[in-house]
Scaffold this active site. Structure first.
Site, PDB file in Angstrom:
ATOM      1  N   HIS A  68      63.304  32.811  16.330  1.00  8.90           N
ATOM      2  CA  HIS A  68      62.922  34.170  15.931  1.00  8.90           C
ATOM      3  C   HIS A  68      63.349  34.310  14.469  1.00  8.90           C
ATOM      4  O   HIS A  68      64.361  33.719  14.059  1.00  8.90           O
ATOM      5  CB  HIS A  68      63.695  35.251  16.689  1.00  8.90           C
ATOM      6  N   ASP A  71      66.998  34.952  14.065  1.00 15.67           N
ATOM      7  CA  ASP A  71      67.936  33.878  14.461  1.00 15.67           C
ATOM      8  C   ASP A  71      68.344  33.077  13.234  1.00 15.67           C
ATOM      9  O   ASP A  71      69.397  32.441  13.212  1.00 15.67           O
ATOM     10  CB  ASP A  71      67.277  32.855  15.399  1.00 15.67           C
TER      11      ASP A  71
HETATM   12  C1  XUL Z   1      63.376  36.739  26.645  1.00 15.49           C
HETATM   13  C2  XUL Z   1      62.674  35.550  26.153  1.00 15.49           C
HETATM   14  C3  XUL Z   1      62.555  35.410  24.677  1.00 15.49           C
HETATM   15  C4  XUL Z   1      61.277  34.799  24.230  1.00 15.49           C
HETATM   16  C5  XUL Z   1      61.075  34.806  22.737  1.00 15.49           C
HETATM   17  O1  XUL Z   1      63.407  36.856  28.021  1.00 15.49           O
HETATM   18  O2  XUL Z   1      62.262  34.720  26.920  1.00 15.49           O
HETATM   19  O3  XUL Z   1      63.641  34.671  24.243  1.00 15.49           O
HETATM   20  O4  XUL Z   1      61.165  33.477  24.664  1.00 15.49           O
HETATM   21  O5  XUL Z   1      61.200  36.065  22.185  1.00 15.49           O
END
Ligand code: XUL
Ligand code: CO
Length: 405
Positions: A68, A71
C-alpha cells in the site's frame, strides 16, 4: 505438469504485515520490534524497511512484493509531502529491484486508515474525501507503474455501510464505479497494461461491505462496465468470512474468467474475524492449487497477506511463517497435480452429468427444446429414476488417499 514449481507459485511478500505490523491489537500494544534499528515514522525507517524487506525476500527466494502507498512511507499532514516521500522511496526500491531481480506483484492505495475515510473512499458522503481518494489512487498507480507492478488492487475495506438510516446504497455504488473508471482511464493513459483487481470481503471493518464475495463483485463489475479491465484477487480468509470455502470463491472467479490473483492466508473457523494466519491447512492449499491448475495458472500470484501470531514476535518467526506458507502451497501443488493425474475425481464429475450427453439432455443443452416438449417427455416417463449417488464419502476417501497415501 509442464513447468517448474517456482513458475506455478509466484509468491509475494506483503509489505504491511511483514515490515510494518508489530503485533498491536484492540487490547495491547506492539510485541515485535519492526524499527530495524531506526526511529519509526521517519524516512530513515522507510529505507530500513526496504533494506530488511529485500534481504528477507532474497534469503527466502521470494520473487515478488505487494504494497500500500502508506506502507512505504510515513503519511504526512499534506498529501503533496507524502507524495514527495513516495518518489524518494520508490527510487530506492527500484534500485534494489534492479540489483536483485525481485519484482512488484501489485500495488494499492490505503483508503481505510486515515480518519477521513471513516465513511469510505469512493462511497464517502464527502466529495472532498472522494478527491483525496482519487489523489492517492493516482499516486499509487504512478508508483505501481514505475515499479513495473503486474496488478493494481482495490480492497474496499470501508466501501460499505453501518446503517441504511444514513446511507444511499445506489448513489454510493455508482460513485465507487465512477472512481474505478477514472482509475482505469488514468492507469491506461500512463501505460499500465496489467489487471485491476477487486478483492472481495463481506465485512470488517464495515458491517456491510459492497464487495461481499466473488459473485457480488463480478455482478458489480459487469453492471458498471468494468469487467474488461478487472479481475479478482481472492483471499482465503475473506472467503470464509463470507460463509464460503476458499475453493468456492476461486471456482466462481475462475468460471467467470476473473481469477487473477490470490491473497494466500488462512482464517480460523472458531473466530469470526480476519485472523490473516499463515496457511498450514494442506487440504485447503490442495484444493486451491487444483482450482489454479484447472485455471491454467494465475496472471497474478500468491501474496501472503498473513501475519505472525502476536506472541511470535522474533525475526526468526517471520522466516518460519513464510517457510510454513510456501511449503503448504508447494505441498498443495504436488497433491493437486496428483489429484488431476489420478483422474478419478474429474472422471466422476464427467460421468455424473452423462444424461445430458444424448437424447433429451443433449437437446436441453443445445437449447433446441420447448417447455411443453419437456413436459410431454416427463409425462411419458411418468416418474424419473433417482439421479444417481453423489458418492461424497467415496470421493473424500480418494482425497485422503492421495494426500496421505
Ligand atoms: C484486508 C486486506 C488488505 C488487502 C489490501 O483484509 O486483505 O490487506 O489485501 O488492501
Ligand atoms: Co488481502
Amino acid at each position: 505438469m509442464g513447468k517448474p514449481m517456482k513458475e506455478h507459485l509466484p509468491f509475494a511478500m506483503a509489505w504491511w504485515h511483514n515490515l510494518c505490523a508489530a503485533g498491536t491489537d484492540m487490547f495491547g500494544r506492539e510485541t515485535a520490534d519492526k524499527s530495524f534499528g531506526t526511529v519509526k515514522g521517519t524516512m530513515e525507517h522507510a529505507r530500513a524497511k526496504v533494506d530488511a524487506g529485500f534481504e528477507f525476500m532474497k534469503k527466502l527466494g521470494i520473487r515478488y512484493f505487494c504494497f500500500h502507498d502508506v506502507d512505504l512511507v510515513p503519511e504526512m499532514d499534506n498529501i503533496k509531502e507524502t507524495n514527495r516521500c513516495l518518489d524518494v522511496i520508490s527510487d530506492y526500491i527500484l534500485e534494489k529491484m534492479q540489483q536483485t531481480g525481485i519484482r512488484c506483484l501489485w500495488g494499492t492505495a490505503n483508503l481505510f486508515s486515515n480518519p477521513c475515510f471513516m465513511n469510505g473512499a469512493g462511497s464517502s458522503n464527502s466529495a472532498d474525501v472522494f478527491c483525496f481518494a482519487a489523489a492517492q489512487i493516482k499516486k499509487a498507480l504512478d508508483i505501481t507503474v514505475k515499479l513495473g507492478g503486474k496488478g493494481y488492487v482495490f480492497w474496499g475495506g470501508r466501501e460499505g455501510y453501518e446503517t441504511l438510516l444514513n446511507t444511499d446504497v445506489k448513489f454510493e455504488l455508482e460513485n465507487i464505479a465512477r472512481l474505478m473508471h477514472l482509475a482505469v482511464a488514468y492507469g491506461r493513459s500512463i501505460g499500465f497494461t496489467g489487471d485491476f483487481y477487486i478483492e472481495p470481503k463481506p465485512k470488517e471493518p464495515m458491517k456491510h461491505q459492497y464487495d461481499f464475495d466473488a459473485a457480488t463483485a463480478i455482478g458489480f463489475l459487469r453492471q458498471y462496465g468494468l469487467d474488461k479491465d478487472f479481475k479478482l484477487n481472492i483471499e482465503a480468509n475473506h472467503a470464509t468470512l463470507a460463509g464460503h470455502t476458499f475453493q468456492h470463491e476461486l471456482r466462481i472467479a475462475a468460471i467467470n474468467g476473473m481469477l487473477g490473483s490470490i491473497d494466500a492466508n488462512q482464517g480460523d473457523y472458531l473466530l469470526g474475524w480476519d485472523t490473516d494466519e499463515f496457511p498450514f491447512n494442506v487440504y485447503e492449499t490442495t484444493m486451491c492449487m487444483y482450482e489454479v491448475l484447472k485455471n491454467g495458472g494465475l496472471t497474478g500470484g500468491f501474496n501472503f497477506d498473513a501475519k505472525n501470531r502476536r506472541p511470535s514476535y522474533t525475526a526468526e518467526d517471520m522466516f518460519h511463517a513464510y517457510i510454513l506458507g510456501m511449503d503448504s502451497f508447494a505441498l498443495g501443488l504436488l497433491k493437486a497435480a496428483k489429484l488431476i493425474e489420478d483422474g478419478r475425481i474429474d472422471a466422476f464429475i464427467e460421468e455424473r452429468y452423462q444424461s445430458y450427453r444424448s437424447g433429451i439432455g443433449a437437446r436441453i443443452r443445445s437449447g433446441d427444446v420447448t417447455l411443453e416438449e419437456l413436459a410431454d417427455y416427463a409425462e411419458m416417463l411418468g416418474a424419473p429414476e433417482l439421479p444417481g449417488s453423489g458418492s461424497q464419502e467415496y470421493l473424500e476417501g480418494i482425497i485422503n488417499t492421495l494426500i496421505f497415501g
